[in-house]
Design an enzyme around this catalytic site. Structure first.
Site, PDB file in Angstrom:
ATOM      1  N   ARG A 195       1.031  -1.327   0.021  1.00  0.00           N
ATOM      2  CA  ARG A 195      -0.065   0.065   0.096  1.00  0.00           C
ATOM      3  C   ARG A 195       0.793   1.306  -0.027  1.00  0.00           C
ATOM      4  O   ARG A 195       2.080   1.341   0.544  1.00  0.00           O
ATOM      5  CB  ARG A 195      -1.044  -0.069   1.362  1.00  0.00           C
ATOM      6  CG  ARG A 195      -2.298  -0.898   0.982  1.00  0.00           C
ATOM      7  CD  ARG A 195      -3.088  -0.971   2.419  1.00  0.00           C
ATOM      8  NE  ARG A 195      -2.409  -1.477   3.456  1.00  0.00           N
ATOM      9  CZ  ARG A 195      -1.798  -0.717   4.186  1.00  0.00           C
ATOM     10  NH1 ARG A 195      -1.833   0.676   4.488  1.00  0.00           N
ATOM     11  NH2 ARG A 195      -1.313  -1.265   5.560  1.00  0.00           N
ATOM     12  N   TYR A 204      -1.330  -3.678  -6.712  1.00  0.00           N
ATOM     13  CA  TYR A 204      -1.368  -4.185  -5.353  1.00  0.00           C
ATOM     14  C   TYR A 204      -2.295  -4.226  -4.804  1.00  0.00           C
ATOM     15  O   TYR A 204      -3.162  -3.192  -4.629  1.00  0.00           O
ATOM     16  CB  TYR A 204      -0.188  -3.607  -4.573  1.00  0.00           C
ATOM     17  CG  TYR A 204      -0.175  -4.055  -3.241  1.00  0.00           C
ATOM     18  CD1 TYR A 204       0.318  -5.351  -3.135  1.00  0.00           C
ATOM     19  CD2 TYR A 204      -0.920  -3.333  -2.077  1.00  0.00           C
ATOM     20  CE1 TYR A 204       0.146  -6.007  -1.679  1.00  0.00           C
ATOM     21  CE2 TYR A 204      -0.969  -3.798  -0.894  1.00  0.00           C
ATOM     22  CZ  TYR A 204      -0.331  -5.239  -0.731  1.00  0.00           C
ATOM     23  OH  TYR A 204      -0.363  -5.763   0.421  1.00  0.00           O
ATOM     24  N   LYS A 231      -9.705  -2.574   1.803  1.00  0.00           N
ATOM     25  CA  LYS A 231      -9.399  -1.516   2.580  1.00  0.00           C
ATOM     26  C   LYS A 231     -10.053  -0.015   1.948  1.00  0.00           C
ATOM     27  O   LYS A 231     -10.777   0.693   2.854  1.00  0.00           O
ATOM     28  CB  LYS A 231      -7.926  -0.996   2.636  1.00  0.00           C
ATOM     29  CG  LYS A 231      -7.301  -2.281   3.143  1.00  0.00           C
ATOM     30  CD  LYS A 231      -7.576  -2.619   4.429  1.00  0.00           C
ATOM     31  CE  LYS A 231      -6.957  -3.959   5.109  1.00  0.00           C
ATOM     32  NZ  LYS A 231      -5.920  -4.374   5.138  1.00  0.00           N
ATOM     33  N   HIS A 250     -10.654  -2.628  11.418  1.00  0.00           N
ATOM     34  CA  HIS A 250      -9.796  -3.471  10.732  1.00  0.00           C
ATOM     35  C   HIS A 250      -9.530  -4.785  11.916  1.00  0.00           C
ATOM     36  O   HIS A 250      -8.419  -4.765  12.742  1.00  0.00           O
ATOM     37  CB  HIS A 250      -8.315  -2.503  10.949  1.00  0.00           C
ATOM     38  CG  HIS A 250      -7.203  -2.928  10.026  1.00  0.00           C
ATOM     39  ND1 HIS A 250      -6.072  -2.614  10.390  1.00  0.00           N
ATOM     40  CD2 HIS A 250      -7.340  -4.072   9.276  1.00  0.00           C
ATOM     41  CE1 HIS A 250      -5.315  -3.223   9.444  1.00  0.00           C
ATOM     42  NE2 HIS A 250      -5.940  -4.210   8.777  1.00  0.00           N
ATOM     43  N   SER A 253      -1.641  -3.775  10.069  1.00  0.00           N
ATOM     44  CA  SER A 253      -1.245  -4.784   9.154  1.00  0.00           C
ATOM     45  C   SER A 253       0.046  -5.523   9.189  1.00  0.00           C
ATOM     46  O   SER A 253       0.956  -5.054   9.666  1.00  0.00           O
ATOM     47  CB  SER A 253      -1.033  -4.131   7.620  1.00  0.00           C
ATOM     48  OG  SER A 253      -2.366  -3.488   7.269  1.00  0.00           O
ATOM     49  N   CYS A 263       0.645  -7.999  11.548  1.00  0.00           N
ATOM     50  CA  CYS A 263       0.936  -8.259  12.839  1.00  0.00           C
ATOM     51  C   CYS A 263       0.297  -9.333  13.334  1.00  0.00           C
ATOM     52  O   CYS A 263       0.089  -9.525  14.558  1.00  0.00           O
ATOM     53  CB  CYS A 263       0.485  -6.948  13.806  1.00  0.00           C
ATOM     54  SG  CYS A 263       1.588  -5.435  13.600  1.00  0.00           S
ATOM     55  N   ASP A 319      -9.451  -9.963   8.757  1.00  0.00           N
ATOM     56  CA  ASP A 319      -9.078  -8.538   8.707  1.00  0.00           C
ATOM     57  C   ASP A 319      -9.981  -7.266   8.821  1.00  0.00           C
ATOM     58  O   ASP A 319      -9.566  -6.284   9.288  1.00  0.00           O
ATOM     59  CB  ASP A 319      -8.558  -8.571   6.987  1.00  0.00           C
ATOM     60  CG  ASP A 319      -7.774  -7.243   6.778  1.00  0.00           C
ATOM     61  OD1 ASP A 319      -6.732  -6.935   7.608  1.00  0.00           O
ATOM     62  OD2 ASP A 319      -8.032  -6.555   5.656  1.00  0.00           O
ATOM     63  N   ARG A 379       1.962 -11.928  -0.773  1.00  0.00           N
ATOM     64  CA  ARG A 379       0.563 -12.511  -0.365  1.00  0.00           C
ATOM     65  C   ARG A 379      -0.145 -13.728  -1.113  1.00  0.00           C
ATOM     66  O   ARG A 379       0.361 -14.113  -2.048  1.00  0.00           O
ATOM     67  CB  ARG A 379      -0.222 -11.168  -0.766  1.00  0.00           C
ATOM     68  CG  ARG A 379       0.044 -10.016  -0.060  1.00  0.00           C
ATOM     69  CD  ARG A 379      -0.476  -9.786   1.371  1.00  0.00           C
ATOM     70  NE  ARG A 379      -0.019  -8.682   2.258  1.00  0.00           N
ATOM     71  CZ  ARG A 379      -0.562  -8.089   3.374  1.00  0.00           C
ATOM     72  NH1 ARG A 379      -1.771  -8.823   3.716  1.00  0.00           N
ATOM     73  NH2 ARG A 379      -0.052  -7.332   4.257  1.00  0.00           N
TER      74      ARG A 379
HETATM   75  O1  SAT Z   1      -3.538  -3.221   2.367  1.00  0.00           O
HETATM   76  S1  SAT Z   1      -3.951  -4.927   2.122  1.00  0.00           S
HETATM   77  O2  SAT Z   1      -5.245  -5.098   2.298  1.00  0.00           O
HETATM   78  O3  SAT Z   1      -3.572  -5.172   0.801  1.00  0.00           O
HETATM   79  C1  SAT Z   1      -3.054  -5.760   3.108  1.00  0.00           C
HETATM   80  C2  SAT Z   1      -2.876  -4.809   4.538  1.00  0.00           C
HETATM   81  O4  SAT Z   1      -2.013  -4.053   4.446  1.00  0.00           O
HETATM   82  O5  SAT Z   1      -3.603  -5.224   5.479  1.00  0.00           O
HETATM   83 MN    MN Z   2      -5.166  -5.497   7.165  1.00  0.00          MN
END
Ligand code: SAT
Ligand code: MN
Length: 583
Positions: free
Chosen positions: A70, A198, A207, A227, A249, A251, A276, A365
């Protein structure tokens, strides 16, 4: 396929006029459509098949090396008033933003196919689900959206019935980082993303829609878009508690969501609802309920192995898209800490050489359907969601934050969430390992001013007397030599058990100025190689260091100026006073 909804048809026509694609394809989400797209992408070199024997229906995508995470510095929230976006967001005036990004979109799809993707975030029959349409010129995005959302004919039907949907426009453009923007127009329910392929920049349901736009809508409508992973913990008596946890993210949300109970915990089961994002609503009884708006996982690959996350390790052995991992000589995907095989080709497509850094990109990923996960909860598709017992905040912090503590009440819990700090990770472009404030793990994802967001959180205390308790955890404490004090992974269940025991009123706790801490004997460490001294260290509160921390939280809150809710500032002052009295 086209649509009976004139607003949708008109928007698609106007985008086509601007971007000039060679053809337009409306996605129905079928297997046949996916098969055709995958074979086209293989012919074009966008995907390559992996070893079919060990990884059936798995594909590798290597993105442009400048497009692997990101880009928070290029991500904008474009509200009419700058203050509505807040100091936590980059802002651009909406008309300027449209002009700037439309200039990039002009003619951008020449020679390409424009895909129209109707999608639903949340179970298709859930009253809490929301609809969107993403227009993109990337077949890779289509294939990922098919795994991550409920995409296609059913979603389009619901869009036509409801008439409202989030409009997402995406083009990979020429991948020039100087011509890359991720723009959000929450007042228009619109997203425009240019110049990146991405995940978080391009899969607009994730997101961009399910957090930034949804959080803005949630505030107006009285719910929360967070989140957070959602997990069900079933004890040997067959009772299940649901917990939602917000960590930044990379973690460990995916690992916790798919946790396998350690051998010492026979009879326990852990069920994944989401890894997520959680959408949280109060029901008519005042119970907070959660749905996962997503239908798949877009998880960090490195570190995934049979020990750290066996459910994930197993589920990515079929029907998976890998992005930016390495491959072995026999064409299996490979990543750091896989604990099997050797890399041959790295994520850039070059012969692997340890001198050139890791074989798989640290933010590589997997994309996979949630139904591949052996621990997928039978209630993950329940339209009414699951009742939440506890909300848990956490970050990655070498020092200071104890293994676990409980907020004194909801208001104090909002302060605990607002004060979350964490070391940065490879999920965003930029330096890794720097501690920054990441309130509620939403710093990159809140679609409006954090000050208003905290007011919204606080307002729940007036709406229900059955709110979940709020906790903070830190799995990442280290000793002076940099060794982790707590084993983490499956053993985190021991901490979650304490959290649930607190919610069920089964265990006492020690009152401290920062909240309630476990008595050491109440965290079951049987069979663990963790000494009493280490437990003491993990569960101690360094009053002096916490005083500094609370000063720093106070300064951070003050940076939000007049919109900061006075009640939040008061909570911070109370904790600070208590710390001063105690030391
Ligand atoms: O932003 S993504 O959903 O691609 C992955 C993340 O940072 O949680
Ligand atoms: Mn995330």
């Amino acid at each position: 396929m086209t649509t009976t909804l004139s607003t949708l048809q008109e928007w698609v026509d106007s985008v086509a006029q601007l971007t000039q694609p060679d053809q337009i394809h409306w996605c129905d989400g079928s297997q046949a459509e996916n098969d055709r797209l995958v074979s086209e992408m293989c012919a074009d070199g966008i995907l390559s098949p992996l070893n079919d024997e060990d990884f059936p229906d798995c594909y590798l995508h290597l993105s442009d090396p400048s497009d692997v995470a990101r880009v928070e510095h290029l991500t904008f929230v474009c509200t009419s008033a700058q203050d509505d976006a807040g100091p936590n967001n980059h802002w651009m005036e909406p008309a300027d933003a449209h002009e700037k990004i439309d200039a990039l979109f002009a003619g951008a799809m020449q020679g390409r196919t424009m895909y129209v993707i109707p999608y639903c975030m949340g179970p298709i029959d859930s009253p809490y689900a929301r609809l969107g349409v993403e227009i993109t010129d990337s077949a890779y995005v289509v294939a990922n959206m098919r795994l991550m959302t409920r995409m296609g004919t059913n979603a389009l039907q619901r869009i036509e019935t409801e008439g409202t949907f989030v409009k997402g426009l995406h083009s990979t453009g020429d991948l020039d980082p100087d011509r890359r923007f991720i723009m959000h127009f929450p007042e228009e329910l619109a997203i425009k993303s240019f110049g990146s392929g991405y995940g978080g920049n391009a899969l607009l349901g994730k997101k961009c829609h399910a957090l930034r736009i949804a959080s803005f809508q949630a505030r107006a409508e009285g719910w929360l878009a967070e989140h957070m992973l959602i997990v069900g913990i079933e004890n040997p008596a067959g009772e299940t508690n649901y917990v939602a946890c917000a960590f930044p993210s990379a973690c460990g949300k995916t690992n916790l969501a798919m946790l396998i109970p350690p051998e010492s915990h026979s009879g326990w089961k852990v069920w994944t609802l989401g890894d997520d994002i959680a959408w949280l609503h109060l029901d008519s009884e005042g119970q907070l309920r959660a749905i996962n708006p997503e239908a798949g996982y877009f998880g960090v690959v490195p570190g995934t192995n049979e020990k750290t996350n066996k459910n994930a390790y197993d589920m990515i052995h079929r029907d998976t898209i890998f992005t930016n991992v390495a491959t072995t000589a026999n064409n299996q995907p490979w990543w750091e800490d896989k604990k099997d095989g050797e890399p041959s080709i790295d994520w850039r497509g070059n012969k692997y050489d340890a001198e050139n850094g890791p074989a798989a990109h640290p933010n590589s990923r997997f994309t996979v359907s949630a139904t591949n996960n052996a621990s997928y909860s039978s209630l993950a598709e329940a339209p009414e969601g699951v009742p939440i017992s506890a909300l848990v905040f956490g970050g990655r912090r070498k020092e200071l934050a104890p293994l676990v503590y409980e907020a004194k009440d909801w208001k104090h819990g909002v302060l605990v969430g607002a004060g979350v700090a964490s070391e940065t990770t490879a999920a965003n472009v930029g330096e890794v390992g720097v501690v920054r404030r990441d309130p509620m793990a939403m710093k990159p994802f809140c679609g409006y001013n954090f000050a208003d967001y905290w007011s919204h959180w606080l307002s729940f205390a007036e709406r229900s007397d059955k709110l979940p308790r709020i906790f903070h955890v830190n799995w990442f404490r280290q000793d002076d030599s940099g060794k982790f004090l707590w084993p983490g992974f499956g053993e985190n269940l021991r901490v979650i058990r304490w959290i649930i025991d607190r919610c069920e009123g089964r265990v006492d706790a020690r009152s401290t100025p920062i909240g309630y801490l476990p008595n050491a004997s109440d965290i079951d460490t049987s069979g663990l190689d963790v000494s009493a001294d280490i437990m003491d260290a993990l569960l101690s509160v360094n009053l002096e260091a916490w005083r500094d921390e609370m000063h720093s939280v106070g300064e951070y809150l003050d940076s939000y100026g007049e919109r900061l809710p006075a009640a939040l500032k008061k909570e911070q002052e109370t904790v600070l006073e208590d710390l001063e009295k105690a030391s």
